[in-house]
Design a protein around this motif. Structure first.
Motif, PDB file in Angstrom:
ATOM      1  N   ALA A   1     -24.033  25.508 -32.619  1.00  6.39           N
ATOM      2  CA  ALA A   1     -23.271  26.452 -33.441  1.00  6.39           C
ATOM      3  C   ALA A   1     -22.722  25.789 -34.694  1.00  6.39           C
ATOM      4  O   ALA A   1     -22.655  26.416 -35.765  1.00  6.39           O
ATOM      5  CB  ALA A   1     -22.139  27.057 -32.608  1.00  6.39           C
ATOM      6  N   HIS A   2     -22.341  24.536 -34.587  1.00  5.26           N
ATOM      7  CA  HIS A   2     -21.835  23.807 -35.758  1.00  5.26           C
ATOM      8  C   HIS A   2     -22.863  23.790 -36.882  1.00  5.26           C
ATOM      9  O   HIS A   2     -22.519  23.927 -38.061  1.00  5.26           O
ATOM     10  CB  HIS A   2     -21.482  22.378 -35.347  1.00  5.26           C
ATOM     11  N   HIS A   3     -24.130  23.621 -36.533  1.00  9.34           N
ATOM     12  CA  HIS A   3     -25.174  23.513 -37.547  1.00  9.34           C
ATOM     13  C   HIS A   3     -25.744  24.863 -37.974  1.00  9.34           C
ATOM     14  O   HIS A   3     -26.651  24.896 -38.816  1.00  9.34           O
ATOM     15  CB  HIS A   3     -26.305  22.622 -37.035  1.00  9.34           C
ATOM     16  N   LEU A   4     -25.231  25.960 -37.415  1.00 14.87           N
ATOM     17  CA  LEU A   4     -25.778  27.280 -37.726  1.00 14.87           C
ATOM     18  C   LEU A   4     -24.691  28.242 -38.208  1.00 14.87           C
ATOM     19  O   LEU A   4     -24.319  29.184 -37.517  1.00 14.87           O
ATOM     20  CB  LEU A   4     -26.483  27.860 -36.494  1.00 14.87           C
ATOM     21  N   PRO A   5     -24.186  28.036 -39.416  1.00 17.54           N
ATOM     22  CA  PRO A   5     -23.309  29.055 -39.982  1.00 17.54           C
ATOM     23  C   PRO A   5     -24.081  30.359 -40.101  1.00 17.54           C
ATOM     24  O   PRO A   5     -25.303  30.359 -40.274  1.00 17.54           O
ATOM     25  CB  PRO A   5     -22.921  28.480 -41.351  1.00 17.54           C
ATOM     26  N   PRO A   6     -23.407  31.496 -40.009  1.00 18.97           N
ATOM     27  CA  PRO A   6     -24.127  32.776 -39.894  1.00 18.97           C
ATOM     28  C   PRO A   6     -25.021  33.116 -41.074  1.00 18.97           C
ATOM     29  O   PRO A   6     -25.976  33.876 -40.916  1.00 18.97           O
ATOM     30  CB  PRO A   6     -23.008  33.805 -39.721  1.00 18.97           C
ATOM     31  N   HIS A   7     -24.735  32.573 -42.237  1.00 20.85           N
ATOM     32  CA  HIS A   7     -25.557  32.923 -43.397  1.00 20.85           C
ATOM     33  C   HIS A   7     -26.190  31.685 -44.026  1.00 20.85           C
ATOM     34  O   HIS A   7     -26.551  31.686 -45.199  1.00 20.85           O
ATOM     35  CB  HIS A   7     -24.726  33.698 -44.429  1.00 20.85           C
ATOM     36  N   GLY A   8     -26.347  30.633 -43.233  1.00 20.64           N
ATOM     37  CA  GLY A   8     -27.010  29.431 -43.724  1.00 20.64           C
ATOM     38  C   GLY A   8     -28.503  29.468 -43.457  1.00 20.64           C
ATOM     39  O   GLY A   8     -29.064  30.463 -42.993  1.00 20.64           O
ATOM     40  N   ASP A   9     -29.162  28.354 -43.727  1.00 22.82           N
ATOM     41  CA  ASP A   9     -30.599  28.222 -43.518  1.00 22.82           C
ATOM     42  C   ASP A   9     -30.840  27.870 -42.056  1.00 22.82           C
ATOM     43  O   ASP A   9     -30.514  26.757 -41.630  1.00 22.82           O
ATOM     44  CB  ASP A   9     -31.141  27.118 -44.434  1.00 22.82           C
ATOM     45  N   PRO A  10     -31.395  28.777 -41.242  1.00 25.90           N
ATOM     46  CA  PRO A  10     -31.572  28.468 -39.824  1.00 25.90           C
ATOM     47  C   PRO A  10     -32.553  27.326 -39.589  1.00 25.90           C
ATOM     48  O   PRO A  10     -32.417  26.571 -38.630  1.00 25.90           O
ATOM     49  CB  PRO A  10     -32.088  29.784 -39.230  1.00 25.90           C
ATOM     50  N   GLY A  11     -33.541  27.179 -40.489  1.00 26.60           N
ATOM     51  CA  GLY A  11     -34.487  26.088 -40.325  1.00 26.60           C
ATOM     52  C   GLY A  11     -33.811  24.741 -40.450  1.00 26.60           C
ATOM     53  O   GLY A  11     -33.998  23.847 -39.607  1.00 26.60           O
ATOM     54  N   ALA A  12     -33.008  24.569 -41.480  1.00 19.22           N
ATOM     55  CA  ALA A  12     -32.291  23.313 -41.668  1.00 19.22           C
ATOM     56  C   ALA A  12     -31.269  23.095 -40.556  1.00 19.22           C
ATOM     57  O   ALA A  12     -31.080  21.977 -40.065  1.00 19.22           O
ATOM     58  CB  ALA A  12     -31.598  23.313 -43.033  1.00 19.22           C
ATOM     59  N   GLY A  13     -30.606  24.172 -40.131  1.00 21.94           N
ATOM     60  CA  GLY A  13     -29.612  24.050 -39.072  1.00 21.94           C
ATOM     61  C   GLY A  13     -30.222  23.637 -37.747  1.00 21.94           C
ATOM     62  O   GLY A  13     -29.691  22.775 -37.040  1.00 21.94           O
ATOM     63  N   LEU A  14     -31.364  24.233 -37.395  1.00 22.86           N
ATOM     64  CA  LEU A  14     -32.004  23.878 -36.132  1.00 22.86           C
ATOM     65  C   LEU A  14     -32.579  22.470 -36.182  1.00 22.86           C
ATOM     66  O   LEU A  14     -32.552  21.747 -35.176  1.00 22.86           O
ATOM     67  CB  LEU A  14     -33.095  24.895 -35.810  1.00 22.86           C
ATOM     68  N   ALA A  15     -33.086  22.048 -37.333  1.00 24.29           N
ATOM     69  CA  ALA A  15     -33.564  20.672 -37.466  1.00 24.29           C
ATOM     70  C   ALA A  15     -32.412  19.687 -37.293  1.00 24.29           C
ATOM     71  O   ALA A  15     -32.564  18.630 -36.650  1.00 24.29           O
ATOM     72  CB  ALA A  15     -34.247  20.476 -38.818  1.00 24.29           C
ATOM     73  N   ALA A  16     -31.251  20.023 -37.846  1.00 24.41           N
ATOM     74  CA  ALA A  16     -30.081  19.155 -37.695  1.00 24.41           C
ATOM     75  C   ALA A  16     -29.616  19.114 -36.238  1.00 24.41           C
ATOM     76  O   ALA A  16     -29.196  18.062 -35.739  1.00 24.41           O
ATOM     77  CB  ALA A  16     -28.957  19.640 -38.608  1.00 24.41           C
ATOM     78  N   TYR A  17     -29.698  20.253 -35.566  1.00 26.09           N
ATOM     79  CA  TYR A  17     -29.359  20.295 -34.133  1.00 26.09           C
ATOM     80  C   TYR A  17     -30.270  19.367 -33.334  1.00 26.09           C
ATOM     81  O   TYR A  17     -29.801  18.552 -32.526  1.00 26.09           O
ATOM     82  CB  TYR A  17     -29.469  21.734 -33.632  1.00 26.09           C
ATOM     83  N   SER A  18     -31.576  19.460 -33.540  1.00 25.63           N
ATOM     84  CA  SER A  18     -32.505  18.576 -32.830  1.00 25.63           C
ATOM     85  C   SER A  18     -32.210  17.116 -33.138  1.00 25.63           C
ATOM     86  O   SER A  18     -32.201  16.261 -32.245  1.00 25.63           O
ATOM     87  CB  SER A  18     -33.952  18.903 -33.202  1.00 25.63           C
ATOM     88  N   ALA A  19     -31.985  16.812 -34.400  1.00 26.57           N
ATOM     89  CA  ALA A  19     -31.718  15.424 -34.789  1.00 26.57           C
ATOM     90  C   ALA A  19     -30.464  14.890 -34.107  1.00 26.57           C
ATOM     91  O   ALA A  19     -30.401  13.713 -33.733  1.00 26.57           O
ATOM     92  CB  ALA A  19     -31.584  15.332 -36.305  1.00 26.57           C
ATOM     93  N   ALA A  20     -29.469  15.746 -33.953  1.00 25.07           N
ATOM     94  CA  ALA A  20     -28.219  15.308 -33.334  1.00 25.07           C
ATOM     95  C   ALA A  20     -28.321  15.156 -31.834  1.00 25.07           C
ATOM     96  O   ALA A  20     -27.636  14.334 -31.230  1.00 25.07           O
ATOM     97  CB  ALA A  20     -27.107  16.307 -33.680  1.00 25.07           C
ATOM     98  N   ARG A  21     -29.208  15.927 -31.175  1.00 27.67           N
ATOM     99  CA  ARG A  21     -29.169  16.005 -29.721  1.00 27.67           C
ATOM    100  C   ARG A  21     -30.310  15.276 -29.004  1.00 27.67           C
ATOM    101  O   ARG A  21     -30.115  14.813 -27.879  1.00 27.67           O
ATOM    102  CB  ARG A  21     -29.186  17.475 -29.285  1.00 27.67           C
TER     103      ARG A  21
END
Length: 410
Positions: free
Chosen positions: A316-336
């Protein structure tokens, strides 16, 4: 609570376990409209207890649940590791653990945690009795929404989250051909019953190819768990209570008393499976996975549910509601991916230690455990880098920041 509008992005979570509900609550708090689809007819979880470590409590602070769970802590005093005869191998202190990691270890029944998480979601967000399957992971770059199929029809969503456990249908859909979770060499049993009359110290007891743990719960019950090296797919010839009695009935108090108080149908038995070959990522397109769907691990460090909670708040931290979901999900994978891979492998190493049966190997293991008598900090070092984790700072709720501030002033 938000009022959904046509511009509010929609996330669909498949599975209402600990990780799925944490992620749903965290996404809802970030401004997403959330739907949780659960195959079972109710939210009553299959399981017994869970030990929530400091890393998970801090993650729960992000959604305002941390202090509610801390209120269920039982101040356990000294406990530690023992042999089946009752001899102490290592003493640990609840105070030493809290001082080292900045927070408590709180054992709770899974149903209590599930209820607390579900209460953070708006009415109607959880749909039970609704099996779902991923039909299209979507495409973040092209804007194609993801699709899940249900008995009531397809649902298109801006984000789909597979929180559907170790037997996930989402994981192989995203990563076909990747190895499936494999047997870790251990079978586990779990029970929750009223506490025995005679007092006991919290403990984990290691024998030849087996262990038993007993932890008190705030409501007057105890959570007990056992593990043993056994062939995969086994079952007790009579019932699982009789199997526990055969394996552990001569161990020290309170083990025989707990087994004696258990009804045969109260014992949960499961083979332990883990995924030691990590996935390349935890997302594809507009779809992500978390918890046991992404990184199933042996329970030997008690981190399976704790890591699922971390996953949910980091996603959820990497997925603001109106951000880029592709970049957010990539950041999630990188973090986890890196963090959870290390914990999966560390848990597997401990599982191999539990499975040791030979007298020389067990004697050496006990000698190493006994070294922790020189100070509880030595035994706690196993959790350095795990229990001291903190969520990304600016995701903190006011409750989380206040809690850290209080700890810092002590």
């Amino acid at each position: 609570m938000d009022t959904p509008t046509a511009t509010t992005p929609h996330a669909v979570v498949i599975g209402s376990g600990i990780g799925g509900l944490t992620a749903a609550a965290a996404l809802h708090a970030r401004g997403w409209r959330v739907t949780v689809l659960e195959r079972a007819a109710s939210l009553q979880p299959v399981g017994a207890g869970i030990g929530l470590a400091p890393n998970a409590l801090r993650a729960l602070d992000v959604i305002g649940v941390g202090d509610e769970i801390r209120a269920l802590a039982t101040w356990q005093g000294d406990g530690g590791m023992r042999t089946p005869s009752g001899r102490w191998l290592a003493r640990t202190s609840a105070q030493a653990a809290a001082d080292r990691f900045g927070d408590l270890m709180v054992p709770v029944h899974r149903a209590v945690l599930i209820d607390a998480l579900a209460a953070r979601l708006p009415e109607g967000a959880i749909r039970t009795g609704t099996p779902a399957a991923l039909a299209d992971p979507g495409a973040a770059a092209g804007g194609r929404r993801a699709v899940v199929t249900t008995p009531d029809g397809d649902i298109r969503a801006d984000l789909i989250l597979g929180a559907d456990g170790i037997n996930s249908g989402v994981r192989p859909a995203l990563f076909p051909g990747h190895p499936e979770p494999a047997y870790a060499g251990l079978t586990t049993w779990r029970v929750v019953i009223p506490a025995p009359d005679r007092p006991f110290a919290p403990h984990e007891t290691w024998g030849r190819g087996a262990l038993w743990g007993t932890q008190p719960l705030k409501d007057g019950r105890v959570y007990a768990y056992a593990a043993a090296a056994a062939p995969a797919g086994g079952a007790a010839p009579d019932d699982e209570r009789a199997e526990l009695l055969r394996r552990f009935g001569t161990w020290h108090h309170p083990v025989p008393a707990i087994i004696g108080a258990v009804a045969p149908d109260q014992v949960l038995r499961h083979d332990v499976r883990h995924l030691t070959t990590p996935l390349p990522a935890f997302h594809r397109g507009r779809t992500a996975i978390l918890g046991d769907a992404a990184h199933p691990m042996a329970p030997t460090l008690g981190q399976g549910g704790n890591q699922a909670i971390e996953d949910g708040v980091v996603l959820a931290h990497h997925l603001p509601p109106h951000g880029d979901p592709g970049a957010g999900l990539a950041a999630y994978s990188a973090a986890r991916v890196h963090r959870t891979t290390g914990i999966v492998r560390a848990s597997a190493r401990v599982a191999r230690l539990v499975a040791l049966k030979g007298a020389p190997a067990v004697a050496l293991r006990e000698t190493l455990m006994t070294l922790s008598r020189f100070g509880p900090g030595l035994a706690l070092r196993t959790f350095d880098g795990i229990a001291d984790w903190r969520p990304p700072q600016h995701t903190y709720s006011d409750q989380a920041q206040e809690h850290d501030d209080r700890r810092a002033r002590r």
